[in-house]
Design an enzyme around this catalytic site. Structure first.
Site, short mmCIF file in Angstrom:
data_model
loop_
_atom_site.label_atom_id
_atom_site.label_comp_id
_atom_site.label_asym_id
_atom_site.label_seq_id
_atom_site.Cartn_x
_atom_site.Cartn_y
_atom_site.Cartn_z
N GLN A 1 1.04 -0.73 -0.05
CA GLN A 1 -0.20 0.29 -0.04
C GLN A 1 0.51 1.53 -0.01
O GLN A 1 0.22 2.39 -0.63
CB GLN A 1 -0.58 -0.15 0.97
CG GLN A 1 -2.28 -0.90 1.11
CD GLN A 1 -2.87 -0.40 -0.03
OE1 GLN A 1 -3.40 0.45 -0.32
NE2 GLN A 1 -3.15 -2.01 -0.58
N GLN B 1 5.63 6.54 -10.11
CA GLN B 1 5.42 5.85 -11.29
C GLN B 1 6.78 7.04 -11.88
O GLN B 1 7.77 6.19 -12.60
CB GLN B 1 4.85 5.11 -11.59
CG GLN B 1 5.37 4.83 -13.02
CD GLN B 1 5.92 3.82 -13.15
OE1 GLN B 1 6.27 3.19 -11.67
NE2 GLN B 1 6.63 2.34 -13.80
N HIS C 1 6.75 -6.45 -8.17
CA HIS C 1 8.34 -6.30 -8.58
C HIS C 1 9.05 -4.92 -8.41
O HIS C 1 9.98 -4.11 -8.58
CB HIS C 1 8.22 -6.10 -9.99
CG HIS C 1 7.66 -5.43 -10.82
ND1 HIS C 1 6.34 -4.71 -11.15
CD2 HIS C 1 8.15 -4.35 -11.60
CE1 HIS C 1 5.27 -3.72 -11.47
NE2 HIS C 1 6.53 -3.62 -12.48
N ASP C 2 7.96 -3.59 -7.80
CA ASP C 2 8.06 -2.35 -7.47
C ASP C 2 8.23 -2.07 -6.15
O ASP C 2 8.75 -0.65 -6.24
CB ASP C 2 7.96 -1.42 -8.45
CG ASP C 2 7.86 -0.90 -9.58
OD1 ASP C 2 8.85 -1.53 -10.41
OD2 ASP C 2 7.44 -0.49 -10.39
N HIS D 1 11.22 0.20 -4.06
CA HIS D 1 11.22 2.15 -4.78
C HIS D 1 11.37 2.99 -3.96
O HIS D 1 9.91 2.83 -2.85
CB HIS D 1 10.36 2.41 -6.48
CG HIS D 1 11.01 1.41 -7.20
ND1 HIS D 1 12.33 2.60 -8.16
CD2 HIS D 1 10.49 1.32 -8.35
CE1 HIS D 1 12.47 1.71 -8.50
NE2 HIS D 1 11.85 0.79 -8.95
N HIS E 1 17.75 -0.34 -5.39
CA HIS E 1 15.57 -0.80 -4.39
C HIS E 1 15.54 -1.94 -5.25
O HIS E 1 14.72 -2.59 -5.08
CB HIS E 1 15.13 0.22 -5.97
CG HIS E 1 15.17 0.25 -7.33
ND1 HIS E 1 16.33 0.85 -7.52
CD2 HIS E 1 14.44 -0.83 -8.58
CE1 HIS E 1 16.66 0.69 -8.92
NE2 HIS E 1 15.24 -0.37 -9.59
#
Length: 146
Positions: free
Chosen positions: A16, A23, A91-92, A95, A116
């Site tokens: 969350q 992005q 996958h992100d 970050h 990251h």
């Protein structure tokens, strides 16, 4: 069953948190989306889109392999589709704020913090373990752990 597991991952605080990370990093300040500087595209929205595309791909591959024997390792199961969706969603997760600029900032400060990708691997392990330890459905699906 697997959908409910995916929903528990969606609800995890580290997933969350992606809703608060853009992005596009700082590019939105220079080139506003559709001319509107107030429109944002978060890492969570991006990850949800990748999850949806991974699911579509997995279902299509699953359909293409239905003629194979259930014992054939090339046959795509619901579990395989679930793993693809998890990969798309998570996958992100590594970050930080302003994404890649955050990694550059850490490097310039000569802080020995991971990039990251490395943070992402650690967070995926933590998220999945946290879901497994706090959700009985995860225990039922993966009785030997993850």
């Amino acid at each position: 069953m697997l959908k409910s597991l995916l929903i528990s991952v969606y609800g995890h605080s580290y997933v969350q948190h992606l809703a608060h990370i853009t992005q596009l990093g700082t590019i939105g300040y220079i080139y506003p989306i559709n001319g509107d500087p107030h429109i944002s595209y978060s890492r969570l929205e991006h990850s949800m889109g990748v999850d949806a595309l991974a699911c579509r791909l997995g279902r299509r591959l699953q359909k293409m392999t239905t003629s194979l024997s259930p014992l054939d390792p090339r046959r795509i199961s619901d579990y395989h589709v679930f793993v693809l969706e998890l990969a798309g969603l998570l996958h992100d997760v590594g970050h930080g704020p302003l994404s890649h600029q955050f990694d550059l900032f850490l490097q310039r400060q000569e802080l020995s913090l991971p990039d990251h990708e490395t943070r992402g691997v650690r967070l995926v392990r933590y998220i999945l373990f946290d879901c497994w330890t706090t959700n009985q459905n995860w225990h039922n699906a993966f009785p030997f752990g993850i």
